[in-house]
Motif scaffolding. Structure first.
Motif, mmCIF file in Angstrom:
data_model
loop_
_atom_site.group_PDB
_atom_site.id
_atom_site.type_symbol
_atom_site.label_atom_id
_atom_site.label_comp_id
_atom_site.label_asym_id
_atom_site.label_seq_id
_atom_site.Cartn_x
_atom_site.Cartn_y
_atom_site.Cartn_z
ATOM 1 N N VAL A 40 0.832 -1.198 0.000
ATOM 2 C CA VAL A 40 0.000 0.000 0.000
ATOM 3 C C VAL A 40 0.870 1.254 0.000
ATOM 4 O O VAL A 40 1.738 1.417 0.865
ATOM 5 N N ALA A 41 0.625 2.129 -0.983
ATOM 6 C CA ALA A 41 1.204 3.474 -0.973
ATOM 7 C C ALA A 41 0.244 4.350 -0.187
ATOM 8 O O ALA A 41 -0.856 4.647 -0.644
ATOM 9 N N HIS A 42 0.667 4.771 0.992
ATOM 10 C CA HIS A 42 -0.246 5.369 1.972
ATOM 11 C C HIS A 42 0.113 6.824 2.254
ATOM 12 O O HIS A 42 0.134 7.264 3.400
ATOM 13 N N TYR A 43 0.381 7.588 1.181
ATOM 14 C CA TYR A 43 0.723 8.998 1.292
ATOM 15 C C TYR A 43 1.711 9.246 2.435
ATOM 16 O O TYR A 43 2.790 8.689 2.454
ATOM 17 N N LEU A 99 5.091 3.440 2.911
ATOM 18 C CA LEU A 99 4.860 2.081 2.431
ATOM 19 C C LEU A 99 4.351 1.204 3.562
ATOM 20 O O LEU A 99 4.944 1.163 4.639
ATOM 21 N N ARG A 100 3.271 0.469 3.278
ATOM 22 C CA ARG A 100 2.720 -0.485 4.225
ATOM 23 C C ARG A 100 2.608 -1.848 3.534
ATOM 24 O O ARG A 100 2.032 -1.947 2.449
ATOM 25 N N ALA A 127 5.235 -5.165 7.592
ATOM 26 C CA ALA A 127 6.415 -4.342 7.317
ATOM 27 C C ALA A 127 5.954 -2.936 6.947
ATOM 28 O O ALA A 127 4.795 -2.724 6.567
ATOM 29 N N TYR A 128 6.875 -1.965 7.045
ATOM 30 C CA TYR A 128 6.546 -0.584 6.689
ATOM 31 C C TYR A 128 7.821 0.201 6.467
ATOM 32 O O TYR A 128 8.916 -0.205 6.885
#
Length: 483
Positions: free
Chosen positions: A412-415, A419-420, A434-435
């Motif tokens: 997920v690109a989470h602004y 990164l998630r 992970a993140y």
């Protein structure tokens, strides 16, 4: 109805440069004119008048929008991207206002008056907008400073392999990675191509090439690139020589804006949110001569109410479309010239999609793009009875932007939350594994928009995660073994 400050002509009349309009009467948007008698104003003394904040405005008519505030910075404070012309912080008040001259020479003031602060980094208050001194819009707001989550370090479970700055004032929009090349669309600056065959040694091959058009998305078909364009609909490039891409033709019939693209074999799907709200279906068996098979208007959607297609994904004989407030739709494209709606899930606002099977269970992951947005996990085994079986949330003040599914992991690109990486092997209980926090408040260009941070993602299966970040450029990650 939710409206975006950057898009709404109702909310943003002012397009000119910041200007202090002392010659205009702005009394109704002055701090003294705003009734804060029921507020816990003493709590505002502890407020941190610094950094970048995301803000959510709820107007009295039930509509609203998300935006950004920058309370401090090298080039001054900002309100919704406009330069602050009045700022006040005392033991019992906090007030920000920006005066802007619109194309009709009217002075527009955007004003935020704090009511209470639940912590040094969160506040609520009153929002007003005045046009030539007369109250135009009013409502409430809540705002949160964009700081890294207290329980997180820079990254866990992933490492940054390469960072490529794209250039000053270049903002990436979408990302495609095919055959060891990364294609990054750059809006009015066209697109750029990078050699990522060895990710740690990534280098630019070509671009950007500014034009009068705006490039939104791109897919690659053999040696051709189909580009989604704001003004030209679909633009075709020869990218056989990535160092010298050549534009071959534009398809301006129909003359529409194309926002996103999906390629499924010899079928090309183009989401066109404006002016009509439709999905264009092309046959690209003859790649240079796309044949328009259908201008598909999703059954039941009302484009004039904002129910328009934003993202398209096609897998097998199914077409999946995110339709903003109309939700997610699933259509049968067995006969591409006659798509047929099979079902929709309308309980969410949908902006981006990822589609695939997890343990032989067909799933759609839908992300909103607003304050309070999250990832919904939808079971589409029976499209006519689509069920939400799970969800993934981080925090309400940061929006989801894009997703990619690979195996049993959702990326997920989470602004501003970066990164998630989410384990979705049990779709009912998505679990972050992970993140990487890519957002840094001090980077250039921060605090101008709600839509800042990690904004595109691709996971082509080569062991790397390719992303773009609004200020930092092209970022390439690799997952690391658990300790």
């Amino acid at each position: 109805m939710r409206r975006l400050f950057v898009l709404s002509s109702t909310l943003v009349l002012a397009l000119g440069c910041g200007k202090d309009g002392d010659s205009k009467n702005k009394a109704e948007c002055h701090l003294a004119a705003i009734n804060l008698s029921s507020c816990q104003r003493s709590s505002l003394a502890a407020l941190q008048p610094a950094g970048v904040w995301n803000v959510n405005v709820e107007l009295n008519d039930g509509s609203g929008s998300a935006g950004a505030l920058r309370l401090s910075g090298a080039d001054g404070a900002k309100v919704l991207g406009f330069t602050v012309t009045e700022q006040q912080h005392t033991e019992d008040s906090y007030y920000l206002a920006a005066d802007v001259v619109d194309p009709f020479e009217r002075t527009v003031r955007y004003a935020f008056a704090g009511c209470e602060a639940s912590s040094p980094s969160r506040m609520k208050g009153t929002f007003r907008r005045c046009v030539d001194g007369e109250l135009d819009l009013q409502g409430t707001f809540e705002a949160a400073r964009l700081q890294r989550k207290a329980d997180e370090v820079e990254g866990s479970g992933v490492e940054l392999v390469r960072e490529i700055h794209l250039g000053e004032e270049l903002v990436p929009k979408e990302l495609t990675v095919v055959g060891g090349r990364a294609y990054v669309t750059l809006g009015k600056d066209g697109f750029a191509i990078y050699d990522v065959s060895v990710p740690s040694e990534t280098r630019k091959l070509s671009g950007p090439k500014p034009s009068s058009d705006v490039y939104n998305d791109l897919v690659v078909h053999g040696t051709l690139a189909y580009v989604a364009s704001q003004k030209s609909g679909l633009v075709i490039y020869d990218v056989a020589d990535p160092e010298k891409p050549v534009v071959l033709r534009s398809l301006t019939d129909p003359s529409v804006e194309v926002g996103s693209l999906a390629l499924n074999g010899n079928l090309l799907f183009a989401a066109s949110p404006a002016p009509n709200g439709e999905v264009l279906v092309f046959d690209v068996t003859t790649p240079l001569q796309p044949k328009l098979l259908k201008r598909y208007f999703i059954e039941g959607a009302e484009p004039l109410s904002g129910e328009v297609p934003f993202d398209v994904v096609s897998v097998g004989n199914r077409l999946y479309v995110s339709n903003w407030t109309f939700g997610v739709t699933v259509s049968d494209i067995t006969t591409p010239s006659a798509p047929k709606l099979l079902g929709r899930f309308g309980g969410i606002s949908s902006r981006s999609l990822a589609v695939g099977s997890v343990n032989e269970r067909p799933l759609v992951f839908s992300g909103g793009e607003d304050w309070g947005s999250f990832v919904s996990v939808l079971d589409v085994s029976n499209p006519a009875s689509t069920l939400q079986v799970g969800e993934f949330r981080v925090r309400p003040e940061v929006s989801v932007r894009a997703m990619a599914l690979s195996g049993t992991k959702l990326y997920v690109a989470h602004y501003q939350d970066g990164l998630r990486v989410v384990d979705v092997s049990n779709p009912g209980v998505p679990r972050q594994v992970a993140y990487f926090n890519t957002y840094r408040e001090t980077d250039a260009g921060r605090g101008l928009s709600f839509f800042e941070g990690l904004n595109a993602i691709a996971v082509p299966g080569d062991g790397y995660i390719y992303t773009t970040e609004s200020s930092r450029g092209l970022l390439i990650f690799r997952e690391t073994p658990a300790p």
